[in-house]
Each structure stands twice: as structure tokens, then as C-alpha cells.
Design a protein around this motif. Structure first.
Motif, PDB file in Angstrom:
ATOM      1  N   ASN A 189       0.808  -1.224   0.000  1.00  0.00           N
ATOM      2  CA  ASN A 189       0.000   0.000   0.000  1.00  0.00           C
ATOM      3  C   ASN A 189       0.838   1.269   0.000  1.00  0.00           C
ATOM      4  O   ASN A 189       0.324   2.341  -0.320  1.00  0.00           O
ATOM      5  CB  ASN A 189      -0.950  -0.009   1.200  1.00  0.00           C
ATOM      6  N   PHE A 233       0.823   3.856  -2.963  1.00  0.00           N
ATOM      7  CA  PHE A 233      -0.424   4.580  -3.205  1.00  0.00           C
ATOM      8  C   PHE A 233      -0.762   5.579  -2.102  1.00  0.00           C
ATOM      9  O   PHE A 233      -1.640   6.408  -2.281  1.00  0.00           O
ATOM     10  CB  PHE A 233      -1.571   3.583  -3.369  1.00  0.00           C
ATOM     11  N   LEU A 247       1.091   6.554 -12.366  1.00  0.00           N
ATOM     12  CA  LEU A 247       0.759   5.148 -12.137  1.00  0.00           C
ATOM     13  C   LEU A 247       1.927   4.231 -12.472  1.00  0.00           C
ATOM     14  O   LEU A 247       2.179   3.257 -11.753  1.00  0.00           O
ATOM     15  CB  LEU A 247      -0.482   4.755 -12.943  1.00  0.00           C
ATOM     16  N   ARG A 293       4.327   4.191  -9.630  1.00  0.00           N
ATOM     17  CA  ARG A 293       3.762   3.446  -8.503  1.00  0.00           C
ATOM     18  C   ARG A 293       3.857   1.942  -8.732  1.00  0.00           C
ATOM     19  O   ARG A 293       4.173   1.186  -7.819  1.00  0.00           O
ATOM     20  CB  ARG A 293       2.311   3.863  -8.274  1.00  0.00           C
ATOM     21  N   LEU A 294       3.585   1.485  -9.957  1.00  0.00           N
ATOM     22  CA  LEU A 294       3.685   0.062 -10.259  1.00  0.00           C
ATOM     23  C   LEU A 294       5.132  -0.422 -10.211  1.00  0.00           C
ATOM     24  O   LEU A 294       5.407  -1.534  -9.734  1.00  0.00           O
ATOM     25  CB  LEU A 294       3.053  -0.240 -11.612  1.00  0.00           C
ATOM     26  N   ALA A 341      -2.388  -4.771  -2.260  1.00  0.00           N
ATOM     27  CA  ALA A 341      -2.290  -3.390  -2.737  1.00  0.00           C
ATOM     28  C   ALA A 341      -3.647  -2.792  -3.106  1.00  0.00           C
ATOM     29  O   ALA A 341      -3.747  -1.582  -3.310  1.00  0.00           O
ATOM     30  CB  ALA A 341      -1.360  -3.321  -3.947  1.00  0.00           C
ATOM     31  N   PHE A 342      -4.676  -3.609  -3.184  1.00  0.00           N
ATOM     32  CA  PHE A 342      -5.979  -3.129  -3.630  1.00  0.00           C
ATOM     33  C   PHE A 342      -6.543  -1.977  -2.788  1.00  0.00           C
ATOM     34  O   PHE A 342      -7.039  -0.997  -3.361  1.00  0.00           O
ATOM     35  CB  PHE A 342      -6.971  -4.298  -3.691  1.00  0.00           C
ATOM     36  N   PHE A 395      -4.802   1.243  -3.828  1.00  0.00           N
ATOM     37  CA  PHE A 395      -5.177   1.621  -5.183  1.00  0.00           C
ATOM     38  C   PHE A 395      -6.564   2.250  -5.207  1.00  0.00           C
ATOM     39  O   PHE A 395      -6.788   3.272  -5.857  1.00  0.00           O
ATOM     40  CB  PHE A 395      -5.136   0.387  -6.100  1.00  0.00           C
ATOM     41  N   ARG A 407      -6.435   5.750  -3.718  1.00  0.00           N
ATOM     42  CA  ARG A 407      -5.748   6.737  -4.559  1.00  0.00           C
ATOM     43  C   ARG A 407      -6.540   7.062  -5.824  1.00  0.00           C
ATOM     44  O   ARG A 407      -6.642   8.224  -6.221  1.00  0.00           O
ATOM     45  CB  ARG A 407      -4.361   6.213  -4.930  1.00  0.00           C
ATOM     46  N   TYR A 408      -7.095   6.057  -6.492  1.00  0.00           N
ATOM     47  CA  TYR A 408      -7.652   6.278  -7.831  1.00  0.00           C
ATOM     48  C   TYR A 408      -9.175   6.173  -7.934  1.00  0.00           C
ATOM     49  O   TYR A 408      -9.753   6.737  -8.853  1.00  0.00           O
ATOM     50  CB  TYR A 408      -7.023   5.303  -8.830  1.00  0.00           C
TER      51      TYR A 408
END
Length: 101
Positions: free
Chosen positions: A19, A22, A39, A42-43, A86-87, A90, A93-94
Motif C-alpha cells: 500500500n 499509493f 501510475l 507506482r507500479l 495493494a488493492f 489503489f 488513490r484512484y
């Protein structure tokens, strides 16, 4: 540290590391960037942190005894688990849009 404690340590560390990209605009939570992160950055950070957590897990496994050989299936499952962890970051953030009052 017991084997159960090592497992929980790796799981909590993986959740936090997954996490981190993000939750902050800093690279790895430390380096301030002038333009922020997109993005792709971040990835990329997520991939690096996956290998860092894997290294910590490998170190703890080595301290506990013999290291078990792993095939591609192990890395596919742990990668999917890391992405699942990580969901929440994510989404925050998005996808999360606070209500306008």
C-alpha cells in the motif's frame, strides 16, 4: 522469533509495503519528487517492494532452517497476493471520490 511470528511479520510487512506506493507522493516513502508520481512509477515501486519483502521472507526462512526450492507457481501466487494486498491503497488513490458538501 518463532516460525508463526515470522509468517505474521512477512504478511504484515507485505500489506504495508503493497500500500505504500499509493499512500504517499514520495518515492519509497522517503525521496520527495518535484512532479509527483504517476501510475507507472507506482507500479514500478510496487515491483521493487515485492522483491524487498521477498528478500525479508527469504532471510527469515534461512534463519529458521533450510530454504525450500520454489517454482514459478510460488512466485505467481505471492505476486497475486501482493497485488491483492495493494488493492485498498489503489482504491483510495484512484477510485475513492469524497462527497462534496
Amino acid at each position: 522469533m518463532t516460525q508463526t511470528g515470522s509468517i505474521w511479520l512477512v504478511l504484515v510487512l507485505a500489506f504495508c509495503a503493497a500500500n505504500l506506493p499509493f499512500l504517499t507522493e514520495r518515492l519509497f516513502g522517503v525521496v520527495a519528487l518535484a512532479r509527483g508520481k504517476n501510475l507507472a512509477m507506482r507500479l514500478g515501486e510496487l515491483v521493487v517492494l515485492y522483491f524487498v519483502v521477498g528478500g525479508v521472507g527469504l532471510f527469515l526462512e534461512q534463519r529458521a532452517g533450510q530454504i525450500s526450492p520454489q517454482g514459478w507457481e510460488f512466485y505467481a501466487v505471492t505476486g497475486a497476493l501482493f497485488l491483492t494486498f495493494a488493492f485498498p491503497g489503489f482504491v483510495w488513490r484512484y477510485l475513492y471520490k469524497p462527497r462534496q458538501h
